[in-house]
Scaffold this active site. Structure first.
Site, short mmCIF file in Angstrom:
data_model
loop_
_atom_site.label_atom_id
_atom_site.label_comp_id
_atom_site.label_asym_id
_atom_site.label_seq_id
_atom_site.Cartn_x
_atom_site.Cartn_y
_atom_site.Cartn_z
N ALA A 189 0.84 -1.19 0.00
CA ALA A 189 0.00 0.00 0.00
C ALA A 189 0.87 1.25 0.00
CB ALA A 189 -0.92 0.01 1.22
N SER A 222 2.30 -2.26 4.28
CA SER A 222 2.45 -0.83 4.05
C SER A 222 3.79 -0.55 3.38
CB SER A 222 2.40 -0.06 5.37
OG SER A 222 3.60 -0.26 6.11
N ASP A 223 3.85 0.56 2.66
CA ASP A 223 5.16 1.09 2.32
C ASP A 223 5.81 1.54 3.62
OD1 ASP A 223 7.38 2.01 0.96
OD2 ASP A 223 6.23 3.09 -0.56
N TRP A 224 7.12 1.74 3.58
CA TRP A 224 7.87 1.99 4.81
C TRP A 224 7.49 3.36 5.40
CZ3 TRP A 224 8.14 -2.44 3.20
CH2 TRP A 224 9.03 -3.41 3.65
#
Length: 789
Positions: A189, A222-224
């Site tokens: 995401a 999630s993206d970081w």
């Protein structure tokens, strides 16, 4: 078959939640009581970097995504997936964070070099093949970034405003194809909001569409640092927060106990994580790993071939392929410092990088090499100017040594993925220069600097002022000055890091480096020298392009013009030379005001560690540069259907709808482009005959009228009967044909391109009957128009 419900019952709520967040920057925690091992993730757009953001293991550097996609070949994409699986397994990596399947909406997007194309079908089909190659070896893929994440400006706060039809027909389609055709085991995401809701909380996209309509059984991470909430993200379909527990951990446990999140939701997230662990061999009896990679010579051949085959001949009056008996003046900064990879999370630590100067000189005797004009706004360490890279020492606040490092690139990451308990307060960097004279010296990274060369000392403060989220790592501030240094002299710099505060949580984190290189020369002198060299040779080859300043995570471009005085350099060389070839060392569109002044243009992308060998092979015809463009090249700044990447009051409105790239140009929503998607000449010449259509299946006979074997890519586009529907690529097929020979090519269009989203009915509907199929070499070269009944 694993009974995941039994494993779930063995854990209490805090134990479950602990497994749904990162343990370190790129790992997930093990849980011995259920037989779950550590899960290891790695960035992977152009190589499997491993568990360190910077300075990690030496790994293979592949050609970038647009260059690989330019082959228009599922076989190539599959091979790349297999190659990356080899690299991942050697490091015991379970999931490679790729491929990127966002689209090239605006050519200004800084991260387009990681994504395949502006076209959703081409992107989705290639991604599916890549995923198969990776996952057949037991290594998970991660389609990213879900969704409407086509630019970098204000990327952590921007709200992408996209109507439902555009979202479904265009931006979700590559994800849908790769999920349906290859079942990618994870999705990522994005940072941005979509229609006012964070991507990490998108119940509509994550739950209703992906997990509901598509029946997706994988995991959404999630993206970081992208996750912004506990309960909304958990209820919105996010399964895993990376890289650390905030804002989940205790917050999510509390949300469940307060009734804001049902524990069954947490169980579903964890079940998906366990399925992933099972698939990659980290649950129960853990998998074994190979000890070695293929032989170096096999990897060199593979990386050279993959890069050269995707290179694209944009124009050619017959000067290419080059005649080996002719003398060549090779000119340009990109010839001697070829850019082989983009910036940000795409960067890896390769064993070497071959320049065009090295590659061409190895194959042609009569090559003279002349440096070009400056191409950077932020100087970088010159590869061949320092005796042995940069020596780096990290200190704590008391002056004790924490760690000593060595960097071939001159840079190091601090504060993000450190593997020690102490906090770095000061960094010392030193290097030995090979040649004396005027030296451009300085530092990069946020902090207070002292730089020394001989008796000269400079002090300055560097602070992050722009560049968006995580600019400390991806676009750090820098400064340089020109000083005198003697050959063999040690130059050094010290930086005191900034203290971390609640207002500045990333203080003390960043990419830090020593800049040391020969001082820039006057552009007029450089251009005059290049013109003299060009006049003395049979053919001039000028290598121009972009750098990781323009093609990078976290920063978008402001123009498609080549940086510096590169356009002036090309024009001057073309005026002086008998014949001129331009090699464009860039992954994405650039403007070419000198296009009609030169004899050939070769688009070379970012060609990876074998870049110089690949460019030489393509120029000489040892490997045909048979690539076709994956993005339309506008003729001028602003002359694209979608242009601006700058949010207005936080919103980036996708007002062009589904008419991006070639679709918008064909509809007259932007001027005719310089080069269409699908354009590419290769080294053959082609006639098309006997085109026909049966149902939706197109056939055509192609004949290679050239004097060399060549690969042709037959493209089929649909022009729908509805005026409000754009022309779109519906299929393609390739054939390699000997000179004078013919081949019949059949293209089976993808039925998913015959749909439109009926917003009123909230469902898919078939396009109206009729329309036309276009058989083409890009929409600038349509060879047959076939009516559909």
């Amino acid at each position: 078959m694993t009974d995941y419900s039994v494993l779930l019952k063995a854990l209490d709520l805090p134990e479950k939640v602990a497994l749904l967040t990162g343990a370190t920057a790129f790992t997930l925690a093990p849980q011995e009581k259920i037989g779950l091992g550590e899960l290891r993730l790695s960035d992977g757009p152009t190589g499997v970097r491993g568990l360190k953001f910077s300075g990690g293991e030496v790994v293979a550097l592949l050609p970038n995504a647009t260059l690989l996609a330019a082959a228009w070949s599922t076989e190539t994409a599959y091979e790349v997936g297999r190659l990356l699986a080899d690299e991942a397994l050697r490091q015991r990596i379970h999931v490679v964070l790729g491929p990127t399947v966002n689209l090239h909406r605006s050519p200004l997007g800084g991260r387009l070099f990681e994504a395949y194309s502006e076209d959703p079908l081409l992107t989705g089909v290639l991604a599916a093949a890549y995923v198969r190659g990776l996952q057949e070896q037991g290594v998970g893929a991660s389609l990213k970034h879900l969704v409407a994440n086509e630019s970098e400006t204000d990327r952590n706060t921007v709200n992408s405003v996209v109507d439902e039809a555009t979202l479904r027909e265009l931006y979700l389609l590559p994800f849908e194809i790769a999920v349906a055709d290859s079942n990618a085991w994870t999705l990522m995401a994005a940072y941005n909001d979509v229609n006012g809701v964070p991507a990490t909380e998108q119940h509509h996209v994550n739950n209703e569409i992906v997990k509901g309509e598509w029946g997706y059984d994988g995991l959404i991470m999630s993206d970081w640092f992208a996750t912004k909430s506990a309960a909304p993200a958990a209820n919105g379909g996010l399964d895993l927060v990376m890289p650390v527990s905030d804002p989940w951990g205790d917050n999510l446990v509390a949300a469940v106990r307060a009734g804001e999140v049902d524990e069954s939701v947490v169980d579903d997230h964890l079940r998906r994580l366990l399925v992933l662990a099972d698939r990659v061999g980290a649950l129960g009896e853990h998998r074994s790993y190979p000890d070695a990679l293929p032989a170096p010579e096999q990897r060199r051949e593979q990386l050279t071939r993959l890069a050269a085959a995707g290179m694209t001949v944009l124009t050619n009056d017959g000067v290419l392929p080059l005649d080996r008996t002719r003398t060549v003046a090779l000119i340009g900064r990109h010839a001697v410092e070829t850019i082989d990879m983009g910036g940000g999370s795409a960067q890896v630590n390769p064993p070497y990088q071959i320049s065009v100067a090295e590659g061409l000189s190895a194959l042609v005797g009569g090559v003279t090499v002349t440096d070009g004009v400056e191409v950077r706004n932020r100087p970088a360490t010159a590869r061949d100017f320092l005796a042995d890279g940069v020596r780096i020492t990290l200190y704590d606040a008391d002056g004790a040594v924490i760690e000593e490092r060595h960097s071939a690139t001159g840079t190091t990451m601090v504060g993000f993925d450190d593997e020690f308990d102490a906090t770095v307060a000061r960094i010392r960097l030193s290097a030995t220069v090979l040649t004396g004279g005027q030296v451009e010296l300085g530092g990069t990274g946020p902090g207070d600097w002292v730089v020394r060369a001989g008796d000269d000392t400079l002090t300055y403060a560097l602070r992050v002022e722009s560049g968006g989220f995580a600019a400390e790592m991806l676009a750090p501030p820098s400064r340089t000055d020109v000083l005198l240094a003697a050959a063999g002299e040690t130059v050094e710099a010290e930086v005191t890091l900034l203290p971390k505060t609640p207002e500045a949580p990333l203080s003390g984190v960043g990419m830090f480096g020593l800049i040391a290189r020969p001082a820039p020369r006057d552009a007029a002198d450089v251009i005059a020298e290049a013109a003299r060299a060009a006049a003395a040779a049979d053919v001039a080859v000028v290598v121009v392009g972009l750098t990781e300043e323009q093609e990078t995570e976290a920063v978008d471009k402001a123009t498609l013009r080549l940086p510096g005085a590169q356009d002036d350099l090309v024009s001057a060389v073309a005026a002086a030379a008998r014949r001129t070839v331009v090699v464009v060392n860039a992954a994405t569109p650039v403007l070419m005001p000198w296009r009609d002044e030169v004899d050939a243009i070769l688009w070379a992308g970012l060609p990876g560690q074998e870049g110089g060998h690949a460019v030489a092979a393509a120029l000489l015809g040892d490997i045909e540069p048979a690539g076709r463009l994956v993005t339309t090249f506008p003729a001028a700044d602003g002359a694209s259907p979608a242009w601006s990447v700058t949010p207005v009051d936080g919103d980036l409105r996708y007002t062009e709808g589904t008419f991006i790239g070639y679709r918008g140009h064909a509809a007259g929503r932007a001027p005719a482009p310089a080069f269409w998607l699908g354009h590419g000449l290769g080294y053959g010449a082609w006639t098309y005959a006997d085109a026909g259509v049966s149902g939706r299946t197109a056939t055509v006979t192609i004949t290679n009228t050239g004097d060399r074997a060549s690969r042709e890519v037959v493209q089929v586009y649909l022009r729908p009967a509805e005026a409000d529907q754009p022309v779109r690529l519906v299929g393609w097929a390739a054939a390699t044909v000997e000179p004078g020979a013919s081949a019949t090519v059949t293209v089976e269009p993808d039925p998913r391109l015959w749909r439109r989203w009926d917003t009123a009915a909230n469902r898919w509907a078939e396009l109206a009957a009729g329309g036309e199929l276009l058989i083409a070499r890009g929409l600038g070269d349509v060879r047959a128009t076939l009516p559909l009944s």
